[in-house]
Design a protein around this motif. Structure first.
Motif, PDB file in Angstrom:
ATOM      1  N   VAL A  70       0.853  -1.191   0.000  1.00  0.00           N
ATOM      2  CA  VAL A  70       0.000   0.000   0.000  1.00  0.00           C
ATOM      3  C   VAL A  70       0.883   1.233   0.000  1.00  0.00           C
ATOM      4  N   VAL A  71       0.790   2.030  -1.050  1.00  0.00           N
ATOM      5  CA  VAL A  71       1.574   3.259  -1.180  1.00  0.00           C
ATOM      6  C   VAL A  71       0.577   4.408  -1.330  1.00  0.00           C
ATOM      7  N   PRO A  72       0.123   4.988  -0.215  1.00  0.00           N
ATOM      8  CA  PRO A  72      -1.023   5.893  -0.243  1.00  0.00           C
ATOM      9  C   PRO A  72      -0.714   7.377  -0.407  1.00  0.00           C
ATOM     10  N   GLY A  73       0.527   7.722  -0.718  1.00  0.00           N
ATOM     11  CA  GLY A  73       0.877   9.143  -0.780  1.00  0.00           C
ATOM     12  C   GLY A  73       0.013   9.953  -1.715  1.00  0.00           C
ATOM     13  N   PHE A  74      -0.272   9.392  -2.888  1.00  0.00           N
ATOM     14  CA  PHE A  74      -1.079  10.097  -3.877  1.00  0.00           C
ATOM     15  C   PHE A  74      -2.495  10.328  -3.359  1.00  0.00           C
ATOM     16  N   ALA A  75      -3.101   9.305  -2.782  1.00  0.00           N
ATOM     17  CA  ALA A  75      -4.458   9.417  -2.245  1.00  0.00           C
ATOM     18  C   ALA A  75      -4.497  10.389  -1.078  1.00  0.00           C
ATOM     19  N   ILE A  76      -3.467  10.357  -0.242  1.00  0.00           N
ATOM     20  CA  ILE A  76      -3.390  11.281   0.886  1.00  0.00           C
ATOM     21  C   ILE A  76      -3.368  12.726   0.410  1.00  0.00           C
TER      22      ILE A  76
END
Length: 244
Positions: A88-94
């Protein structure tokens, strides 16, 4: 208008309408009913936490923090991909949520600038140029980036404009950033730093600045001396309730 729609969990539009009547006097001025104001501010705080902060916190909690290093000399195929591990790499969604939150908070502080009629006579240099190249929403967003919570990270107009174009508008319109990279904890102790021909954004530091500004807004709103801020708050909450 559906009066059963909830402003925040457990608090419906119908309830807000009754509460709002206690916030404004018959002459249109802010009331001194501190109990009502306390309830109104709590409803707003819960709305922001439920819609934005709790979601961002959940994304941060599941960040897999996997190794993102790239083998620059790797062959141009999928042979070097690691086995599937549901990272899970959520930086973009954050950052997408952060931009929505920034616009929301700024809309409670001030109205979006409305460009004048382009056919009207230009008042520059005695007034604003009616043919300004950027929209009111872009200018409003840049104004928010100049808030004290960001510690001058966007004081340079070039950086602020690049963020609006490259992050906020890039994510909104094209689902990608333009000349910006989003990292979890770098650049260290900074929100923004130069990276090649573009910029690097420390999304954790940016999010912290957002939370700091939100806390400051709540503090100001709790003061009965914040007359204009409270008036704007009531107007925005009215709009939210009647759009629902």
């Amino acid at each position: 208008m559906n009066r059963s729609v909830q402003i925040c969990r457990g608090f419906a539009v119908a309830q807000w309408e009754k509460l709002q009547a206690r916030l404004i006097n018959t002459d249109g001025t802010n009331s001194d009913d501190q109990e009502a104001w306390g309830c109104a501010i709590e409803v707003f705080e819960r709305r922001i936490r439920e819609r934005f902060l709790s979601c961002i916190d959940a994304l941060e909690a599941v960040d897999s923090k996997s190794d993102t290093s790239v083998l620059l000399e790797a062959p141009a195929d999928c042979s070097t991909l690691p086995s599937r591990n549901d990272a899970v790499v959520p930086g973009f969604a954050i950052m997408a949520l952060c931009c929505l939150l920034a616009e929301t908070l700024q809309s409670f502080r001030c109205k979006t600038e409305v460009r004048q009629n382009p056919d009207a006579r230009c008042s520059y240099p005695d007034g604003p140029c009616i043919k300004a190249p950027q929209t009111g929403t872009a200018n409003t967003f840049k104004a928010f980036l100049r808030r004290p919570a960001f510690r001058g990270a966007f004081a340079d107009k070039k950086i602020a404009s690049s963020f609006v174009y490259g992050v906020r508008s890039g994510i909104l319109h094209e689902a990608e950033t333009r000349n910006w990279v989003i990292w979890r904890s770098e650049p260290e102790d900074q929100i923004v730093a130069r990276e090649g021909e573009g910029y690097a954004l420390n999304r954790s530091a940016f999010y912290q600045a957002l939370k700091d500004d939100f806390a400051q807004y709540l503090t100001e709103l709790k003061s009965s001396e914040s007359v204009e801020l409270r008036s704007r708050f009531v107007k925005k909450m009215y709009d939210i309730a009647h759009v629902a």
